[in-house]
Design an enzyme around this catalytic site. Structure first.
Site, PDB file in Angstrom:
ATOM      1  CG  ASP A 209       3.283 -34.382  32.226  1.00 42.10           C
ATOM      2  OD1 ASP A 209       4.182 -33.783  31.614  1.00 42.10           O
ATOM      3  OD2 ASP A 209       2.928 -34.095  33.389  1.00 42.10           O
TER       4      ASP A 209
ATOM      5  CG  ASP B 161       8.670 -32.794  35.408  1.00 39.71           C
ATOM      6  OD1 ASP B 161       9.356 -33.574  36.084  1.00 39.71           O
ATOM      7  OD2 ASP B 161       9.102 -32.193  34.405  1.00 39.71           O
TER       8      ASP B 161
END
Ligand code: MG
Ligand code: ZN
Length: 172
Positions: free
Chosen positions: A12, A14
């Site tokens: 991922d 953020d």
């Protein structure tokens, strides 16, 4: 890349690679965690190919254009190179808002599945990591391993690692 193995880590963006700035859209707002590059270096040293899987609903919501996302990712690619890392093998971006009912928004597994097939990856040696439960669930939905990093509160039903580096150190 010099060693094209079937092992991969899907990450991922953020809250995992960089701090979550709530709809970040400018390269100058990129802020890495202290262990980001140490962890990525160790992952690549252990033969894992690295991919990023990111929901960017700010595009679908009309907050910023897709080109802004690309400019952030180009800056992150340059930072990988500056740290003597191999480039990310793929950037999987869902630009849709939640109400568009697409098949690429995490926890849907489409983006991971496409890369797995394109690059001949082995599910037994692949992980999806992120700071939210939807990241770990996305991995499980793709038939690979899933784990939550950094945000213990999101880890109720999933394997948890306090940091990316801790995860990288446990990898075979
Ligand atoms: Mg996140
Ligand atoms: Zn989507």
């Amino acid at each position: 890349m010099t060693n094209k193995t079937p092992k991969a880590i899907f990450l991922d963006r953020d809250g995992t690679l960089i701090r979550d700035k709530n709809y970040l859209s400018r390269p100058e707002d990129i802020e890495y965690f202290p262990d980001t590059f140490t962890a990525l270096t160790l992952m690549q040293a252990k033969g894992y190919r690295l991919y990023v899987i990111t929901n960017q609903s700010g595009v679908g919501r009309g907050f910023f254009p897709i080109e802004a996302v690309y400019s952030v990712h180009a800056a992150m690619d340059a930072d990988m190179s500056a740290h003597k890392l191999e480039p990310f093998e793929g950037w999987g971006v869902c630009p849709h808002s939640p109400d568009e009912a697409c098949t690429c928004r995490k926890p849907h597994a489409q983006l991971i599945e496409d890369f797995m097939q394109r690059d001949g990856l082995d599910a037994k040696h692949c992980w999806m990591l992120g700071d939210k439960g939807i990241d770990a669930q996305c991995g499980l939905n793709a038939g690979i391993k899933g784990a939550v990093v950094r945000e213990k509160s999101a880890a109720a039903d999933f394997v948890f690692f306090a940091t990316l580096l801790e995860f990288a150190q446990t990898l075979p």
